[in-house]
Write a protein that holds these residues in place. Structure first.
Motif, PDB file in Angstrom:
ATOM      1  N   CYS A  39       0.845  -1.184   0.000  1.00 45.08           N
ATOM      2  CA  CYS A  39       0.000   0.000   0.000  1.00 45.08           C
ATOM      3  C   CYS A  39       0.888   1.244   0.000  1.00 45.08           C
ATOM      4  CB  CYS A  39      -0.921  -0.001   1.220  1.00 45.08           C
ATOM      5  SG  CYS A  39      -0.068   0.124   2.798  1.00 45.08           S
ATOM      6  N   PHE A  40       0.322   2.395  -0.262  1.00 47.31           N
ATOM      7  CA  PHE A  40       1.114   3.611  -0.432  1.00 47.31           C
ATOM      8  C   PHE A  40       1.971   3.921   0.779  1.00 47.31           C
ATOM      9  CE2 PHE A  40       1.660   8.216   0.067  1.00 47.31           C
ATOM     10  CZ  PHE A  40       2.332   8.506  -1.096  1.00 47.31           C
ATOM     11  N   VAL A  41       1.431   3.706   1.965  1.00 48.18           N
ATOM     12  CA  VAL A  41       2.159   4.095   3.166  1.00 48.18           C
ATOM     13  C   VAL A  41       3.413   3.240   3.358  1.00 48.18           C
ATOM     14  CG1 VAL A  41       1.027   2.578   4.837  1.00 48.18           C
ATOM     15  CG2 VAL A  41       1.829   4.842   5.560  1.00 48.18           C
ATOM     16  N   ASN A  42       3.474   2.065   2.706  1.00 44.18           N
ATOM     17  CA  ASN A  42       4.648   1.217   2.813  1.00 44.18           C
ATOM     18  C   ASN A  42       5.508   1.256   1.556  1.00 44.18           C
ATOM     19  OD1 ASN A  42       4.315   0.226   5.446  1.00 44.18           O
ATOM     20  ND2 ASN A  42       2.712  -1.157   4.741  1.00 44.18           N
ATOM     21  N   ASN A  43       5.204   2.156   0.648  1.00 43.68           N
ATOM     22  CA  ASN A  43       5.998   2.307  -0.560  1.00 43.68           C
ATOM     23  C   ASN A  43       7.382   2.828  -0.198  1.00 43.68           C
ATOM     24  OD1 ASN A  43       7.060   3.833  -3.000  1.00 43.68           O
ATOM     25  ND2 ASN A  43       5.248   2.833  -3.866  1.00 43.68           N
ATOM     26  N   ARG A  44       8.421   2.337  -0.895  1.00 48.44           N
ATOM     27  CA  ARG A  44       9.786   2.734  -0.562  1.00 48.44           C
ATOM     28  C   ARG A  44      10.052   4.204  -0.809  1.00 48.44           C
ATOM     29  NH1 ARG A  44      13.446  -2.356  -2.782  1.00 48.44           N
ATOM     30  NH2 ARG A  44      12.668  -3.880  -1.307  1.00 48.44           N
ATOM     31  N   GLU A  49      10.064   7.926   8.266  1.00 50.98           N
ATOM     32  CA  GLU A  49       9.265   8.163   9.471  1.00 50.98           C
ATOM     33  C   GLU A  49       7.795   7.860   9.272  1.00 50.98           C
ATOM     34  OE1 GLU A  49      10.253  12.373   7.790  1.00 50.98           O
ATOM     35  OE2 GLU A  49      11.149  10.364   7.856  1.00 50.98           O
ATOM     36  N   PHE A  50       7.360   7.711   8.017  1.00 50.57           N
ATOM     37  CA  PHE A  50       5.957   7.411   7.742  1.00 50.57           C
ATOM     38  C   PHE A  50       5.712   5.940   7.422  1.00 50.57           C
ATOM     39  CE2 PHE A  50       6.100  12.012   6.338  1.00 50.57           C
ATOM     40  CZ  PHE A  50       5.471  12.481   7.485  1.00 50.57           C
ATOM     41  N   ARG A  51       6.761   5.138   7.449  1.00 57.24           N
ATOM     42  CA  ARG A  51       6.580   3.715   7.184  1.00 57.24           C
ATOM     43  C   ARG A  51       5.870   3.047   8.344  1.00 57.24           C
ATOM     44  NH1 ARG A  51       9.413   1.386   2.756  1.00 57.24           N
ATOM     45  NH2 ARG A  51       8.465  -0.478   3.621  1.00 57.24           N
ATOM     46  N   GLU A  52       4.979   2.114   8.055  1.00 57.70           N
ATOM     47  CA  GLU A  52       4.227   1.430   9.102  1.00 57.70           C
ATOM     48  C   GLU A  52       4.655  -0.017   9.288  1.00 57.70           C
ATOM     49  OE1 GLU A  52       0.059   1.846   8.411  1.00 57.70           O
ATOM     50  OE2 GLU A  52       0.028   3.932   9.067  1.00 57.70           O
ATOM     51  N   SER A  53       5.489  -0.548   8.388  1.00 57.21           N
ATOM     52  CA  SER A  53       5.968  -1.916   8.523  1.00 57.21           C
ATOM     53  C   SER A  53       7.212  -2.095   7.659  1.00 57.21           C
ATOM     54  CB  SER A  53       4.884  -2.917   8.112  1.00 57.21           C
ATOM     55  OG  SER A  53       4.603  -2.794   6.727  1.00 57.21           O
ATOM     56  N   VAL A  54       7.851  -3.243   7.840  1.00 55.74           N
ATOM     57  CA  VAL A  54       8.993  -3.610   7.009  1.00 55.74           C
ATOM     58  C   VAL A  54       8.761  -5.039   6.540  1.00 55.74           C
ATOM     59  CG1 VAL A  54      10.370  -4.420   8.972  1.00 55.74           C
ATOM     60  CG2 VAL A  54      11.517  -3.727   6.853  1.00 55.74           C
ATOM     61  N   THR A  55       9.134  -5.344   5.300  1.00 50.08           N
ATOM     62  CA  THR A  55       8.904  -6.680   4.770  1.00 50.08           C
ATOM     63  C   THR A  55      10.178  -7.521   4.851  1.00 50.08           C
ATOM     64  OG1 THR A  55       9.485  -6.093   2.494  1.00 50.08           O
ATOM     65  CG2 THR A  55       7.194  -5.775   3.154  1.00 50.08           C
ATOM     66  N   GLU A  56       9.992  -8.814   4.751  1.00 51.29           N
ATOM     67  CA  GLU A  56      11.115  -9.741   4.791  1.00 51.29           C
ATOM     68  C   GLU A  56      12.105  -9.461   3.654  1.00 51.29           C
ATOM     69  OE1 GLU A  56      11.827 -14.586   4.985  1.00 51.29           O
ATOM     70  OE2 GLU A  56       9.903 -13.777   4.337  1.00 51.29           O
ATOM     71  N   ILE A  57      11.600  -9.202   2.461  1.00 55.42           N
ATOM     72  CA  ILE A  57      12.491  -8.964   1.327  1.00 55.42           C
ATOM     73  C   ILE A  57      13.281  -7.674   1.509  1.00 55.42           C
ATOM     74  CG2 ILE A  57      10.762  -7.750  -0.078  1.00 55.42           C
ATOM     75  CD1 ILE A  57      13.590 -10.103  -1.287  1.00 55.42           C
ATOM     76  N   GLU A  58      12.704  -6.682   2.188  1.00 53.42           N
ATOM     77  CA  GLU A  58      13.432  -5.439   2.439  1.00 53.42           C
ATOM     78  C   GLU A  58      14.606  -5.676   3.388  1.00 53.42           C
ATOM     79  OE1 GLU A  58       9.870  -2.184   1.704  1.00 53.42           O
ATOM     80  OE2 GLU A  58      10.052  -3.174   3.645  1.00 53.42           O
ATOM     81  N   ILE A  59      14.414  -6.541   4.372  1.00 51.29           N
ATOM     82  CA  ILE A  59      15.506  -6.871   5.281  1.00 51.29           C
ATOM     83  C   ILE A  59      16.570  -7.693   4.558  1.00 51.29           C
ATOM     84  CG2 ILE A  59      16.106  -8.192   7.356  1.00 51.29           C
ATOM     85  CD1 ILE A  59      13.502  -7.233   8.596  1.00 51.29           C
TER      86      ILE A  59
END
Length: 228
Positions: A39-44, A49-59
C-alpha cells in the motif's frame, strides 16, 4: 553471477530478521512482497518516518547490500558468508538507503541479460576470435566518457579486442577473484562464438553497474550499526 540466488537460498534466521524489524520499531510482514503488493504508506518512496511496517524482502535487501561492501566487513568483523553477523540498524535513513541499494543489486544479479542500450562494450574487428592469454591486456584510454567512466580496449589476441570496457569492470573484485579476468582465463585457447561474445558484453555491463552501486554503499557510514 555474484551469488544472488545462492545468497537468497541461504538461511537468514527468522529470529535475526525479527531482531532487525524490532530495531526499526516496525512490525514485520513475512513474505517476499513485490512493490505492487504494498500500500502507499509502505511504498519505498515514502519517507522512513511514515513507514508502518517492514517486509522480509526489504531486510534481505538490507543484508544483501552489506554483503557486497568490504567496508562493512572490516568495520564490523564479518566472516565471509556468515549470515548471523548482519548488524542491527540504528538509523532509519541509513537502513532504507541500504535497502534501496540491496534491491538494485539483487534485481541486477537475477537478470538473465542486460538491456541492449545499457551495453557499451563492442567487439569491432573480425578474426579467428581465439583467446590467447599471452596477448590478453587491458589498455585504458586517457579520457573519461560522458558518464565519468574510464574506458579501455581489452585485447584477447594480437589484433582483436573488446572496445569500451570500463576500467571499474575489468578491475572489479568479488571476494578473491576478478570475474572479468577470470572469464577470459576460462576461455584460454578457445574460439569465442557470437554467444560467448554477447555473454562477456553482458558480464561487463553487470560488473560496471555492480561496482557503481557498491561505491554508493560504501558512502553509508557503518560506525553506528551494531551486531545482532
Amino acid at each position: 553471477m555474484l551469488e544472488c540466488q545462492s545468497f537468497e537460498s541461504k538461511d537468514i534466521a527468522l529470529e535475526n530478521i525479527e531482531k532487525i524489524s524490532k530495531s526499526l520499531g516496525l512490525p514485520l510482514k513475512v513474505g517476499k512482497l513485490s512493490q505492487g503488493n504494498l500500500c502507499f504508506v509502505n511504498n519505498r518512496e515514502v519517507r522512513p518516518e511514515f513507514r508502518e511496517s517492514v517486509t522480509e524482502i526489504e531486510i534481505i535487501d538490507y543484508c544483501y547490500a552489506l554483503y557486497h561492501s568490504s567496508k562493512f566487513w572490516k568495520k564490523i568483523g564479518f566472516q565471509n558468508d556468515d549470515l548471523s553477523q548482519y548488524p542491527l540498524p540504528t538509523n532509519d535513513s541509513k537502513f532504507w538507503k541500504l535497502v534501496s541499494f540491496g534491491a538494485k543489486l539483487r534485481q541486477l544479479h537475477l537478470k538473465d541479460s542486460i538491456a541492449q542500450e545499457q551495453i557499451i562494450t563492442q567487439f569491432p574487428l573480425k578474426g579467428n576470435n581465439k583467446v590467447l592469454l599471452s596477448n590478453v591486456r587491458y589498455s585504458p584510454l586517457k579520457e573519461r566518457n560522458s558518464n565519468g567512466l574510464i574506458l579501455g580496449n581489452l585485447y584477447i589476441n594480437e589484433t582483436q579486442y573488446f572496445k569500451n570496457v570500463p576500467e571499474k569492470a575489468w578491475d572489479f573484485r568479488w571476494k578473491k577473484e576478478k570475474p572479468a579476468q577470470r572469464w577470459l582465463q576460462d576461455q584460454a585457447d578457445c574460439v569465442l562464438t557470437l554467444e560467448a561474445i554477447l555473454e562477456y558484453q553482458n558480464l561487463i555491463a553487470i560488473l560496471t553497474q555492480t561496482a557503481t552501486i557498491i561505491e554508493e554503499i560504501k558512502k553509508v557510514d557503518a560506525t553506528k550499526l551494531k551486531k545482532l
